[in-house]
Design a protein around this motif. Structure first.
Motif, short mmCIF file in Angstrom:
data_model
loop_
_atom_site.label_atom_id
_atom_site.label_comp_id
_atom_site.label_asym_id
_atom_site.label_seq_id
_atom_site.Cartn_x
_atom_site.Cartn_y
_atom_site.Cartn_z
N PRO A 8 0.82 -1.22 0.00
CA PRO A 8 0.00 0.00 0.00
C PRO A 8 0.85 1.26 0.00
O PRO A 8 1.89 1.31 0.64
CB PRO A 8 -0.79 -0.12 1.31
N ARG A 9 0.40 2.26 -0.75
CA ARG A 9 1.10 3.54 -0.70
C ARG A 9 0.90 4.14 0.69
O ARG A 9 -0.08 3.83 1.39
CB ARG A 9 0.64 4.48 -1.80
N SER A 10 1.80 5.00 1.11
CA SER A 10 1.83 5.48 2.50
C SER A 10 0.52 6.11 2.92
O SER A 10 0.01 5.88 4.02
CB SER A 10 2.98 6.47 2.68
N GLY A 11 -0.06 6.92 2.03
CA GLY A 11 -1.29 7.60 2.37
C GLY A 11 -2.44 6.67 2.62
O GLY A 11 -3.24 6.86 3.55
N ILE A 12 -2.56 5.63 1.80
CA ILE A 12 -3.64 4.65 1.98
C ILE A 12 -3.43 3.85 3.26
O ILE A 12 -4.37 3.56 4.00
CB ILE A 12 -3.72 3.71 0.75
N LYS A 62 -8.81 18.95 -1.01
CA LYS A 62 -7.39 18.94 -1.39
C LYS A 62 -6.54 18.21 -0.36
O LYS A 62 -5.47 17.69 -0.68
CB LYS A 62 -6.88 20.38 -1.57
N HIS A 63 -7.02 18.14 0.89
CA HIS A 63 -6.26 17.43 1.93
C HIS A 63 -6.24 15.92 1.65
O HIS A 63 -5.26 15.24 1.96
CB HIS A 63 -6.87 17.71 3.30
N ALA A 64 -7.31 15.41 1.06
CA ALA A 64 -7.34 13.98 0.70
C ALA A 64 -6.33 13.70 -0.41
O ALA A 64 -5.60 12.70 -0.36
CB ALA A 64 -8.75 13.59 0.25
N VAL A 65 -6.26 14.57 -1.42
CA VAL A 65 -5.30 14.37 -2.50
C VAL A 65 -3.87 14.44 -1.95
O VAL A 65 -3.02 13.62 -2.30
CB VAL A 65 -5.50 15.43 -3.61
N ALA A 66 -3.63 15.41 -1.07
CA ALA A 66 -2.28 15.55 -0.49
C ALA A 66 -1.87 14.27 0.23
O ALA A 66 -0.72 13.82 0.12
CB ALA A 66 -2.25 16.74 0.48
N LEU A 67 -2.81 13.65 0.96
CA LEU A 67 -2.50 12.41 1.66
C LEU A 67 -2.19 11.28 0.68
O LEU A 67 -1.23 10.53 0.85
CB LEU A 67 -3.66 12.01 2.57
N VAL A 120 -3.55 11.70 10.32
CA VAL A 120 -4.15 12.10 11.59
C VAL A 120 -5.17 13.21 11.35
O VAL A 120 -6.28 13.20 11.91
CB VAL A 120 -3.05 12.59 12.58
N GLY A 121 -4.84 14.16 10.48
CA GLY A 121 -5.77 15.24 10.16
C GLY A 121 -7.05 14.73 9.53
O GLY A 121 -8.15 15.14 9.90
N LEU A 122 -6.91 13.77 8.60
CA LEU A 122 -8.09 13.21 7.95
C LEU A 122 -8.94 12.42 8.94
O LEU A 122 -10.17 12.45 8.88
CB LEU A 122 -7.65 12.31 6.78
#
Length: 571
Positions: free
Chosen positions: A258-262, A297-302, A315-317
């Motif tokens: 998994p990519r880090s954000g996922i 945009k915060h979701a895309v950044a993650l 954590v923000g999400l």
């Protein structure tokens, strides 16, 4: 206590079932029956179904407009031209943007992304977004999961020498926007063989086409399958054809690498095999929460984040999602209380509720909750920046869009489809709309559409439910529309003892089920009302899915009971 219509699917032709079962090494007949009903009748069709292959993906250049889109994008390489990657604030839109941005990192192209604000700009391509592109020197906009009806915005962009490439999967109007290229399999002149891709799926095909044109390694495109799978799951597109192939391999990628954000979107103690349901109920709400509570945009950044960046963004999400859940719970409770206190709603065929202080970002979720509770077409309205808007949800088989058409004189605007819609309305017209919507629903809805139905795929004997059967059943995954998780019925089963009520509120029924010499455990969520009669030892018919339950490292098969009723012999 019995509050479902049970619909048992008609059996397909017996000889087709028998032939397929024989070709598939004596596959159990209930599974062969389900496959035939899902138009899988030959060995080759079954092989493609059980072993989804990336080699079976269609050429992206079969999609109308693809050649023009790829050529325009590749003209950007090595120049000072900039492209703006634009997508909506929901899961499909944000994964689409993250996917194309991920791939463009492999190209010599200057790019950035733009997600519209849910509240100040709304859904789709916004004038503010196009003006942002102009003010910041972008000469190309790639619109993902939106744009198919953005005629005026595209014309304005053209007047400013900004080209548009639209990658959308929604149904077009009679005329298309005047864009450089419109990639949408649903356009009438597009001969692309598979029409049901998600918005992110269209983005995947665009990247696949660029990779083919540049003769890049396919692996650079296949590493995008994780985002594609999330969009397929959360946008509820049919789990057939290319979607099944993309989702199958995307799930594998999320499971294995998994990519880090996922990775940050899953709980720390999550160690199960990842399923489509996990993407829908764990990953999707956290991605959506950014757009609902703060900004998409915060979701895309993650989703684009490095390992170092991902933890903080995750954590923000999660905080946004926690806030969303609290709002959802609070507003749902308030709306349910409102309905319970309104005598006029007791015999109503619809629900329309309004409060000026409800959070606009969760009214769609609340509408779904109310529909689950009262099972009737539902509208939840709130006020934001002086304008009343809301979400509409329907019940199976009822076209709520047709009901809204009959109410259009009371509305400023509305849009949507058969089962879900959005609208805006003047505050002074809410009561008139409530009455007209009720009138329209009463005119159009059939009595049976106000009763939830449960569709049953096949009858099973408990003795047929074996570990081997379950392994074959699991190979039918990933499940979704068009390939739903099979639902079975077993008739005249008995209580084998040890049954009890469980859960903190004792709403769930833990079962030990017996049929002949065969016993299986089961769990009936929210089935506590049946406890007394079940314990009397009367024969019952059970409708269920089959799942694996793990307790202290021990794996057991169990029935997840969806509905139960006394067998005819006991009535």
């Amino acid at each position: 206590m019995e509050n479902h219509r049970w619909i048992i699917q008609e059996k397909p032709e017996s000889f087709k079932v028998q032939m397929l079962a024989q070709k598939l090494n004596s596959m159990p007949l209930p599974l062969a029956e389900i496959l035939v009903r899902r138009n899988i009748e030959t060995f080759d069709a079954a092989k493609n179904f059980f072993r989804p292959s990336l080699e079976k993906l269609h050429s992206p250049f079969l999609m109308k407009g693809m050649e023009e889109a790829v050529n325009r994008i590749l003209r950007l390489e090595g120049t000072k031209e900039k492209v703006l990657i634009y997508g909506d604030y929901d899961v499909d839109g944000t994964t689409s943007v993250a996917l194309v941005c991920s791939f463009f990192r492999h190209l010599d192209i200057q790019f950035d992304y733009y997600i519209p604000d849910r509240y100040s700009e709304g859904y789709g391509v916004s004038q503010k977004g196009v003006e942002y592109a102009f003010d910041n020197g972008y000469s190309l906009i790639i619109a993902l999961d939106c744009g198919i009806k953005a005629h005026e915005k595209v014309d304005w962009a053209n007047s400013k020498n900004i080209d548009f490439i639209i990658c959308d999967h929604h149904t077009p109007a009679e005329t298309l926007p005047n864009a450089l290229a419109v990639l949408d399999p649903k356009r009438q002149d597009c001969l692309y063989p598979f029409k049901e891709l998600s918005g992110c799926g269209i983005g995947f095909k665009l990247c696949q086409a660029i990779a083919k044109k540049k003769e890049l390694p396919p692996a650079l495109v296949y590493e995008l399958l994780d985002l594609t799978a999330i969009s397929i799951a959360c946008d509820i597109v049919p789990m057939v054809g290319e979607n099944r192939i993309l989702a199958f391999h995307g799930l594998q990628l999320i499971q294995e690498s998994p990519r880090s954000g996922i990775k940050t979107l899953f709980p720390d103690d999550f160690n199960n095999e990842i399923t489509i349901s996990d993407l829908v109920f764990i990953v999707g709400p956290r991605i959506n929460a950014a757009g609902r509570i703060k900004h998409g945009k915060h979701a895309v950044a993650l989703l684009l984040a490095s390992e170092e960046e991902a933890d903080d963004l995750g954590v923000g999400l999660e905080e946004h999602n926690t806030n969303r859940k609290a709002l959802d719970k609070e507003i749902t409770a308030e709306a349910l209380s409102m309905i319970a206190d309104d005598e006029s709603l007791k015999e109503a065929k619809s629900t329309v509720v309004f409060s000026e202080h409800w959070h606009k970002g969760v009214v769609g979720i609340v509408a779904s909750r109310l529909t689950e509770t009262y099972y009737r077409p539902t509208v939840v309205l709130t006020e934001h920046d002086g304008q009343v808007g809301g979400s509409v949800r329907s019940v199976k088989g009822f076209d709520v869009y047709q009901a809204l058409l009959k109410c259009q004189d009371h509305l400023i605007q509305f849009g949507g489809h058969k089962y879900a819609a959005g609208l805006t309305i003047e505050k002074s017209k809410i009561n008139a709309f409530r009455n007209k919507f009720e009138e329209a629903v009463r005119e159009l809805i059939l009595p049976e559409q106000l009763i939830p139905c449960i569709e049953i795929d096949a009858e099973m004997k408990l003795g047929e439910i074996t570990p081997k059967f379950y392994r074959l059943l699991q190979q039918m995954a990933p499940f979704g529309p068009g390939n739903k998780k099979p639902v079975f019925i077993s008739k005249a089963v008995m209580n084998a003892g040890y049954s009890k009520l469980v859960g903190t509120d004792k709403k769930h029924l833990k079962l030990m089920v017996q049929q002949g010499d065969h016993k299986l455990e089961g769990i009936g969520f929210n089935q506590a009302d049946w406890f007394d009669q079940w314990c009397e030892g009367l024969p019952f018919d059970l409708v269920y899915t089959i799942e694996e339950n793990t307790w202290r490292g021990v794996f057991k098969l169990q029935l997840n009971v969806k509905a139960m009723r006394l067998s005819k012999d006991a009535q």
